[in-house]
Design an enzyme around this catalytic site. Structure first.
Site, short mmCIF file in Angstrom:
data_model
loop_
_atom_site.label_atom_id
_atom_site.label_comp_id
_atom_site.label_asym_id
_atom_site.label_seq_id
_atom_site.Cartn_x
_atom_site.Cartn_y
_atom_site.Cartn_z
N GLY A 55 0.77 -1.24 0.00
CA GLY A 55 0.00 0.00 0.00
C GLY A 55 0.80 1.28 0.00
O GLY A 55 0.37 2.28 -0.56
N ASP A 113 -4.85 1.25 10.86
CA ASP A 113 -6.25 0.96 11.18
C ASP A 113 -6.28 0.52 12.65
O ASP A 113 -6.25 1.35 13.55
CB ASP A 113 -6.69 -0.13 10.19
CG ASP A 113 -8.15 -0.52 10.29
OD1 ASP A 113 -8.87 0.07 11.10
OD2 ASP A 113 -8.58 -1.42 9.56
P1 5GP Z 1 -3.98 -2.66 10.81
O1 5GP Z 1 -2.99 -3.74 11.10
O2 5GP Z 1 -3.54 -1.28 11.28
O3 5GP Z 1 -5.36 -2.99 11.28
O4 5GP Z 1 -4.15 -2.59 9.25
C1 5GP Z 1 -3.19 -2.05 8.48
C2 5GP Z 1 -3.36 -2.48 7.04
O5 5GP Z 1 -4.72 -2.76 6.72
C3 5GP Z 1 -2.97 -1.36 6.12
O6 5GP Z 1 -1.60 -1.40 5.81
C4 5GP Z 1 -3.83 -1.60 4.92
O7 5GP Z 1 -3.20 -2.52 4.06
C5 5GP Z 1 -5.06 -2.26 5.47
N1 5GP Z 1 -6.18 -1.33 5.62
C6 5GP Z 1 -6.68 -0.83 6.77
N2 5GP Z 1 -7.71 -0.01 6.54
C7 5GP Z 1 -7.87 0.03 5.20
C8 5GP Z 1 -8.78 0.74 4.32
O8 5GP Z 1 -9.66 1.52 4.71
N3 5GP Z 1 -8.60 0.51 3.00
C9 5GP Z 1 -7.66 -0.34 2.51
N4 5GP Z 1 -7.60 -0.46 1.19
N5 5GP Z 1 -6.79 -1.01 3.29
C10 5GP Z 1 -6.89 -0.82 4.62
#
Ligand code: 5GP
Length: 187
Positions: A55, A113
């Site tokens: 990403g 996130d």
């Molecule tokens: P976390 O481990 O912080 O929950 O998630 C991080 C990863 O989840 C990010 O690097 C991304 O790849 C994905 N992610 C989290 N929220 C979103 C979103 O709203 N859209 C997309 N496309 N990916 C997300």
């Protein structure tokens, strides 16, 4: 067929509609602000910018090209996200090596996130003994955040929306839209 380079009010990615959330001009201003903050904080240093694939590849390339201080750039990869919910399990990390030792590292991430991916990376990075680690993140979903690290360079705090574009995908598609779009459930 939609031209991804053309800003639209509403787009379709795979089977879902998304509506415009943040345009490329605003994205550009945010990245310029972050680059300038990093320039001031790292004057006289050469930080290692560590992008998280997939990403962050667009944000990282924009950020380093707006920075005026010298830096090095490297990428690491975790694969954990399928569909529209943050994955519960995180796979192993590819791309970290000994060049981290003693370096001023700035992690470059597209979106935080729950924070689980970043928390895992922070733990893994520590083993490589960097001199310091800071985080630059384009979008931060404050409502979903369950960890307790600090985001040093935060582009934009957003509510708990699912967004695509500017490097972010929905099931592999949509990364190449220069603007950010949010999931639109209206018909
Ligand atoms: P976390 O481990 O912080 O929950 O998630 C991080 C990863 O989840 C990010 O690097 C991304 O790849 C994905 N992610 C989290 N929220 C979103 C979103 O709203 N859209 C997309 N496309 N990916 C997300």
């Amino acid at each position: 067929m939609v031209n991804p380079n053309q800003q639209a009010d509403r787009i379709m990615v795979n089977d879902k509609f998304f509506r415009l959330y943040l345009g490329r001009e605003e994205i550009d201003e945010i990245v310029a602000r972050l680059a300038s903050d990093i320039d001031s904080d790292y004057t006289g240093k050469v930080p290692l910018m560590l992008g998280i694939l997939n990403g962050a590849f667009i944000f990282a390339s924009d950020l380093v090209r707006k920075m005026k201080i010298p830096c090095e750039i490297s990428f690491v990869k975790y694969a954990s996200y399928k569909g529209m919910e943050s994955g519960g399990s995180i796979n192993s990390l590819i791309g970290l090596n000994e060049t981290i030792r003693g370096r001023e590292v700035i992690i470059v991430e597209d979106i935080v996130d729950t924070g689980r991916t970043m928390a895992k990376l922070l733990g893994d990075l520590k083993l490589y003994e960097p001199a310091s680690v800071r985080i630059a993140c384009f979008c931060f979903k404050t409502e979903a955040f369950t960890e307790n690290f600090t985001i040093d360079y935060c582009g934009l705090e957003i509510p708990d929306l699912f967004v695509v574009g500017y490097g972010l995908d929905y099931d592999g598609s949509g990364r190449n839209f220069p603007d950010i779009y949010q999931l639109d459930n209206s018909k």
